[in-house]
Design a protein around this motif. Structure first.
Motif, short mmCIF file in Angstrom:
data_model
loop_
_atom_site.label_atom_id
_atom_site.label_comp_id
_atom_site.label_asym_id
_atom_site.label_seq_id
_atom_site.Cartn_x
_atom_site.Cartn_y
_atom_site.Cartn_z
N ALA A 1 9.40 -1.15 0.30
CA ALA A 1 9.92 -0.26 -0.75
C ALA A 1 10.37 -1.03 -1.98
N LEU A 2 10.69 -2.31 -1.80
CA LEU A 2 11.10 -3.13 -2.94
C LEU A 2 9.97 -3.31 -3.96
N LEU A 3 8.74 -3.21 -3.51
CA LEU A 3 7.61 -3.37 -4.43
C LEU A 3 7.34 -2.11 -5.26
N PHE A 4 7.85 -0.97 -4.85
CA PHE A 4 7.56 0.29 -5.54
C PHE A 4 7.87 0.23 -7.04
N PHE B 1 -1.16 0.49 0.21
CA PHE B 1 -0.88 -0.37 1.35
C PHE B 1 0.62 -0.47 1.62
N CYS B 2 1.42 -0.45 0.56
CA CYS B 2 2.88 -0.45 0.74
C CYS B 2 3.32 0.79 1.51
N VAL B 3 2.79 1.93 1.13
CA VAL B 3 3.14 3.17 1.81
C VAL B 3 2.69 3.11 3.27
N LEU B 4 1.48 2.62 3.51
CA LEU B 4 0.98 2.50 4.87
C LEU B 4 1.84 1.54 5.69
N SER B 5 2.30 0.48 5.05
CA SER B 5 3.18 -0.47 5.72
C SER B 5 4.50 0.20 6.11
N ILE C 1 0.68 -6.87 8.74
CA ILE C 1 -0.68 -7.10 8.23
C ILE C 1 -0.94 -6.26 6.98
N VAL C 2 -0.57 -5.00 7.03
CA VAL C 2 -0.80 -4.10 5.89
C VAL C 2 0.06 -4.52 4.69
N PHE C 3 1.30 -4.93 4.95
CA PHE C 3 2.15 -5.40 3.86
C PHE C 3 1.58 -6.67 3.23
N GLY C 4 1.06 -7.57 4.07
CA GLY C 4 0.38 -8.76 3.54
C GLY C 4 -0.80 -8.39 2.67
N GLY C 5 -1.55 -7.36 3.10
CA GLY C 5 -2.67 -6.87 2.29
C GLY C 5 -2.20 -6.32 0.96
N SER C 6 -1.06 -5.66 0.99
CA SER C 6 -0.49 -5.13 -0.25
C SER C 6 -0.15 -6.25 -1.22
N LEU C 7 0.43 -7.32 -0.70
CA LEU C 7 0.77 -8.46 -1.55
C LEU C 7 -0.49 -9.12 -2.12
N VAL C 8 -1.52 -9.23 -1.30
CA VAL C 8 -2.78 -9.82 -1.78
C VAL C 8 -3.38 -8.95 -2.88
N LEU C 9 -3.38 -7.64 -2.69
CA LEU C 9 -3.91 -6.74 -3.72
C LEU C 9 -3.10 -6.81 -5.00
N LEU C 10 -1.79 -6.95 -4.87
CA LEU C 10 -0.94 -7.10 -6.06
C LEU C 10 -1.29 -8.40 -6.79
N LEU C 11 -1.52 -9.47 -6.03
CA LEU C 11 -1.93 -10.74 -6.63
C LEU C 11 -3.27 -10.62 -7.35
N ILE C 12 -4.20 -9.90 -6.74
CA ILE C 12 -5.52 -9.68 -7.37
C ILE C 12 -5.34 -8.91 -8.68
N SER C 13 -4.50 -7.91 -8.66
CA SER C 13 -4.22 -7.13 -9.86
C SER C 13 -3.67 -8.02 -10.98
N ARG D 1 -9.48 -1.56 -15.61
CA ARG D 1 -9.81 -0.64 -14.52
C ARG D 1 -9.69 -1.36 -13.17
N ARG D 2 -10.13 -2.60 -13.12
CA ARG D 2 -10.00 -3.36 -11.87
C ARG D 2 -8.54 -3.64 -11.55
N MET D 3 -7.75 -3.92 -12.59
CA MET D 3 -6.30 -4.12 -12.40
C MET D 3 -5.68 -2.86 -11.81
N GLN D 4 -6.05 -1.71 -12.36
CA GLN D 4 -5.50 -0.45 -11.90
C GLN D 4 -5.90 -0.16 -10.46
N VAL D 5 -7.16 -0.39 -10.13
CA VAL D 5 -7.63 -0.14 -8.76
C VAL D 5 -6.88 -1.04 -7.77
N ALA D 6 -6.74 -2.31 -8.09
CA ALA D 6 -6.02 -3.23 -7.20
C ALA D 6 -4.55 -2.85 -7.10
N GLY D 7 -3.94 -2.46 -8.21
CA GLY D 7 -2.53 -2.05 -8.21
C GLY D 7 -2.29 -0.79 -7.39
N ILE D 8 -3.16 0.20 -7.58
CA ILE D 8 -3.03 1.44 -6.81
C ILE D 8 -3.26 1.18 -5.33
#
Length: 133
Positions: free
Chosen positions: A7-10, A73-77, A91-103, A61-68
């Protein structure tokens, strides 16, 4: 990890998405303006600027897709934590962090493109000054 960790990432992701949307809207307006200007008076420099802006739009657009996706993934976590599936949550939270990094990497790329476009415009200004001197 508790329910509050993802929730801290929201707020951070929400602000990033707002900034990305603002960038997108400003660039879209600029493209429309340059397009209209180029239709009325065709110019190769304007065409080059539009090409740079098109690359920036794709990056945004790629930034937005990765951010969304990171947000999802945060919600799923959080849901995995709620149903006490801690391995899945990690695992899902780690994926969220990776997607945020990609964004953020796409954001860095978009800033570099922006700098190139500004350099192109400044070069044109300098060339005009040299021609008039």
């Amino acid at each position: 990890m508790t329910l509050t960790t993802p929730a801290l990432l929201f707020p951070a992701i929400s602000l990033l998405l707002l900034a990305y949307t603002n960038r997108f809207l400003v660039i879209a307006q600029l493209i429309r303006s340059l397009y209209k200007q180029n239709v009325e008076n065709p110019d190769m420099d304007i065409h080059k600027q539009i090409i740079h802006l098109r690359r920036r739009i794709l990056a945004i657009r790629r930034m937005q897709v990765a951010g969304i996706s990171s947000f999802i993934f945060c919600v799923l976590s959080m849901f995995a934590i709620y149903i006490q599936q801690m391995v899945v949550a990690h695992i899902v939270f780690g994926g969220s962090l990776v997607l945020l990094l990609i964004s953020l990497c796409f954001s860095l790329y978009e800033v570099q493109i922006s700098g190139q476009a500004l350099n192109l415009q400044l070069k044109n200004l300098e060339d005009q000054r040299e021609d008039s001197a």
